[in-house]
Scaffold this active site. Sequence first.
Site, short mmCIF file in Angstrom:
data_model
loop_
_atom_site.label_atom_id
_atom_site.label_comp_id
_atom_site.label_asym_id
_atom_site.label_seq_id
_atom_site.Cartn_x
_atom_site.Cartn_y
_atom_site.Cartn_z
N ASP A 230 12.19 12.69 13.87
CA ASP A 230 11.32 13.87 13.95
C ASP A 230 11.44 14.78 12.72
OD1 ASP A 230 10.45 13.03 16.46
OD2 ASP A 230 11.99 14.18 17.52
N GLU A 231 11.75 14.20 11.57
CA GLU A 231 11.91 14.98 10.34
C GLU A 231 10.86 14.63 9.28
OE1 GLU A 231 13.81 17.42 9.54
OE2 GLU A 231 15.42 17.49 11.03
#
Length: 286
Positions: A230-231
């Site tokens: 999720d980066e």
Amino acid sequence: MSEQIRHVLTLQCPEGMGIVNAVTGFLVKHERTIVELKQFDDVSAGRLFLRVEFSGEAEENLLAELREEFTAIAAKFEMDWQLRERGQKTRVLIMVSKYDHCLNDLLFRSRTGELPIEIVAVASNHEDSRDLVQWHGIEYHHIPISKETKPQAEAKLLELISQTGAELVVLARYMQVLSDHLATELTGKTINIHHSFLPSFKGAKPYHQAWERGVKTVGATAHYVNSELDEGPIIAQQVVEVDHTFGPSELIAAGRDSECRALSNAVRWHCEGRVFLYGNRTVILR
């Protein structure tokens, strides 16, 4: 009237004098009419981002000739560039688990022509969406996955991407964490929808995390996949207002439309050549 055809040129390069002039002069030379031109000068990074859509009379081997001649201009200004025919559909593979609202939305938008995509297959670690996908006349591939079989399952996914010629992979609520190897293989050509307004509430059960914090808005984030969970670079975000009366289940329901909208926007902008990757950021020219 002669047949007209449109093309889209996208590029990014170090800032410098004469770049836009070189591009527009090239189009004038080839008797092309500019339909849309968007640019962004990132002063802090010293970088130019440009998207130009142009039209003109259709000619045999036109695209190849334009690409060949533009190569010299691109080399002069150290451009990272792409030139393609406008309206050319991007071949997309969708991956999904049990929640099918984003999948259903993409299927509908593809079928109605709202998105410039061709969905070449859908892969899932569950059987739940088979009937929906096959009703649309699209191949459905059930690839179960467990901790023990993860390497084999991901190898099958990579093989499926190759076999279908998919240019873009969309994780439409695919609830499996990709291995570093697979994430690296798919970097820059995979879009994920995260059911939260990143960078807050990463990982599992973000709506429950949001409820515990008493948030007043919930939302969704569509981003490129990289090896960090999720980066990846953010492409699109949507939010909706909520209040203290919303429990976790109400927050989940409220967030579904945001997820669909953020994901469809991200897919559209990517396929229209409006998204430029630069480091862990994106520039969206729309």
